[in-house]
Design an enzyme around this catalytic site. Structure first.
Site, short mmCIF file in Angstrom:
data_model
loop_
_atom_site.label_atom_id
_atom_site.label_comp_id
_atom_site.label_asym_id
_atom_site.label_seq_id
_atom_site.Cartn_x
_atom_site.Cartn_y
_atom_site.Cartn_z
N GLY A 281 0.58 -1.48 -0.09
CA GLY A 281 -0.37 0.08 -0.58
C GLY A 281 1.16 1.25 0.00
O GLY A 281 1.92 0.83 0.35
N SER B 94 1.45 -9.32 -2.04
CA SER B 94 0.69 -8.27 -1.83
C SER B 94 -0.58 -8.78 -2.12
O SER B 94 -0.60 -10.10 -2.84
CB SER B 94 0.88 -7.11 -1.69
OG SER B 94 0.42 -6.87 -2.97
N ARG B 95 -1.86 -8.60 -1.20
CA ARG B 95 -2.72 -9.45 -1.68
C ARG B 95 -3.32 -9.22 -3.35
O ARG B 95 -4.10 -9.75 -4.03
CB ARG B 95 -4.13 -8.87 -1.42
CG ARG B 95 -4.81 -9.65 -0.12
CD ARG B 95 -6.11 -9.11 0.80
NE ARG B 95 -5.02 -7.28 1.29
CZ ARG B 95 -6.18 -6.84 1.91
NH1 ARG B 95 -7.37 -6.93 2.06
NH2 ARG B 95 -6.19 -5.12 2.07
N ARG C 298 1.62 -4.24 12.49
CA ARG C 298 0.23 -4.07 14.04
C ARG C 298 0.85 -5.53 14.24
O ARG C 298 1.79 -6.20 13.90
CB ARG C 298 -1.24 -4.71 13.28
CG ARG C 298 -2.24 -3.21 13.05
CD ARG C 298 -2.44 -2.54 14.34
NE ARG C 298 -2.83 -1.36 14.02
CZ ARG C 298 -2.33 0.04 13.45
NH1 ARG C 298 -1.05 0.28 13.74
NH2 ARG C 298 -3.37 0.86 13.43
N GLU D 210 -0.38 -4.50 22.92
CA GLU D 210 1.04 -2.83 23.65
C GLU D 210 0.01 -2.31 25.19
O GLU D 210 -1.50 -2.18 24.97
CB GLU D 210 0.12 -2.03 22.06
CG GLU D 210 1.22 -2.53 21.29
CD GLU D 210 1.43 -1.40 20.20
OE1 GLU D 210 0.66 -0.07 20.57
OE2 GLU D 210 1.68 -2.06 18.66
N HIS E 112 5.37 2.46 19.51
CA HIS E 112 4.89 2.64 18.45
C HIS E 112 4.98 4.81 17.89
O HIS E 112 4.07 5.42 18.44
CB HIS E 112 3.08 2.80 18.77
CG HIS E 112 2.37 2.16 17.93
ND1 HIS E 112 1.09 1.85 18.22
CD2 HIS E 112 2.32 3.29 16.75
CE1 HIS E 112 0.40 1.65 16.72
NE2 HIS E 112 0.81 2.52 15.70
C1 8YV Z 1 -0.99 5.98 14.58
C2 8YV Z 1 -1.22 3.69 12.76
O1 8YV Z 1 -0.62 6.57 15.50
O2 8YV Z 1 -2.38 5.50 12.08
C3 8YV Z 1 -2.64 4.43 12.22
O3 8YV Z 1 -3.32 2.96 11.96
O4 8YV Z 1 -0.62 2.42 13.44
C4 8YV Z 1 -0.07 4.84 14.11
O5 8YV Z 1 0.70 5.84 13.03
C5 8YV Z 1 -2.26 5.47 15.66
O6 8YV Z 1 -2.72 4.51 14.98
C6 8YV Z 1 -3.58 6.29 16.11
O7 8YV Z 1 -4.67 6.42 16.22
#
Ligand code: 8YV
Length: 323
Positions: free
Chosen positions: A157, A179-180, A242, A271, A289
């Site tokens: 992506g 990728s998909r 993730r 987390e 993160h």
């Molecule tokens: C964000 C993230 O800070 O946007 C995303 O998907 O992983 C992060 O960079 C966080 O998720 C904000 O909700």
């Protein structure tokens, strides 16, 4: 007409709040800590709009409650696996995200982790901070060059493509991906990106494997003992996507037994808990993160979220509607 009410679950950059306050009755969670389930349910029953983040789990049990007032969940973030979209649809809730705003910041962080892991920067920093550095030596903390090595991206992506572009131009890496859906021939040739139809084939050729697919059931533990065993013993794993994509226990074992060389992680399965098994290892870089943690990116995310809210409350389809 009265102004729509909006609950923002975490503190956001001042310029974002200023813009939102001009159009909405804004309430910001004063503690800047994740709201509990009770507070989230109260919010859904009280406010016209809710702006959550990754730290708010909006599952079916919450969204299918009766008496909800909220009509739009405008997520502050690109990933939205913390929101049950099917439940949101059946509750007649619109859900939006912020997919464009954090591309550059997260791609930059991917390169940071590639360099930190390949050049053992975390180990070196810990050595200096501990007062244990005995001085320069020809064979001390030798890392690996990344020029000419293959960066294998899982998921292709926006962030993956931007990371690929930078890794190719700035670091001289070759690009491969799985990728998909396959990218267009133009996109592949612009990045000299080699498509791999299977995950195994990508893992076998990659010197650095970087994850850029969404979280959720489809990718849960995609990187596990079996797939880690397909990687080169010299390979590095990077995860800015993730935590759920990686079986963290299997990764800690693979790193401890040097089945792979190193890992650079920005996201985790539970987390903010990071397992002791990982924290004790020298060959892993652990960041809290930070993917989109620049003022510019967090401001752009807030503005994109505000655009979605403005469209919705003007009776238009929000540009980043996901449900
Ligand atoms: C964000 C993230 O800070 O946007 C995303 O998907 O992983 C992060 O960079 C966080 O998720 C904000 O909700």
């Amino acid at each position: 007409m009265s102004r729509p009410t909006l609950l923002i679950t975490r503190r956001l950059p001042a310029s974002v709040l200023e813009r939102l306050r001009a159009r909405y009755e804004v309430t910001v969670n004063p503690d800047d800590r994740p709201l509990g389930r009770e507070a989230l349910l109260m919010a859904l029953r009280t406010y016209d709009a809710l702006s959550p983040t990754i730290t708010d789990k909006l599952d079916a049990a919450l969204l299918l409650n009766s008496g909800l007032k909220t009509r739009i969940i405008a997520n502050f973030g690109a990933g939205y696996e913390h929101i049950d979209l099917e439940a949101a649809r059946s509750a007649n809730l619109v859900v939006t995200n912020t997919p464009d705003a954090l591309t550059d910041a997260t791609a930059e962080l991917t390169l940071l982790l590639i360099l930190m892991t390949s050049r053992r920067a975390g180990e070196g920093e810990r050595l200096v901070r501990a007062g244990k550095w005995s001085g320069w030596a020809p064979t001390q903390l030798l890392g690996t060059d990344v020029k000419g090595k293959t960066l294998g991206l899982i998921g292709f992506g926006r962030i993956a493509k931007e990371a690929a572009r930078r890794a190719r131009l700035a670091l001289g890496m070759h690009i491969a991906y799985h990728s998909r859906s396959r990218a267009s021939a133009e996109e592949e040739s612009a990045l000299s990106a080699e498509h791999h139809a299977t995950l195994d084939s990508l893992l076998a050729v990659s010197d650095v494997v970087s994850l850029h697919c969404p979280g959720g059931a489809a990718t849960h533990h995609m990187i596990n003992a079996q797939t880690l065993a397909r990687m080169k013993p010299s390979a590095i794993l990077i995860n800015t996507a993730r935590g759920s994509i990686v079986d963290e226990e299997a990764l800690a074992t693979a790193l401890a037994q040097r089945q792979i060389a190193a890992a650079g992680l920005d996201v985790y399965e539970r987390e903010p808990v990071v397992s002791l098994a990982l924290r004790e290892l020298e060959n892993v870089v652990l960041l809290p993160h930070l993917g989109s943690a620049t003022l510019a990116a967090r401001t752009a995310m807030g503005m994109q979220m505000a655009d979605n809210l403005d469209s919705f409350f003007s009776g238009r389809t929000p540009p980043n509607r996901v449900a």
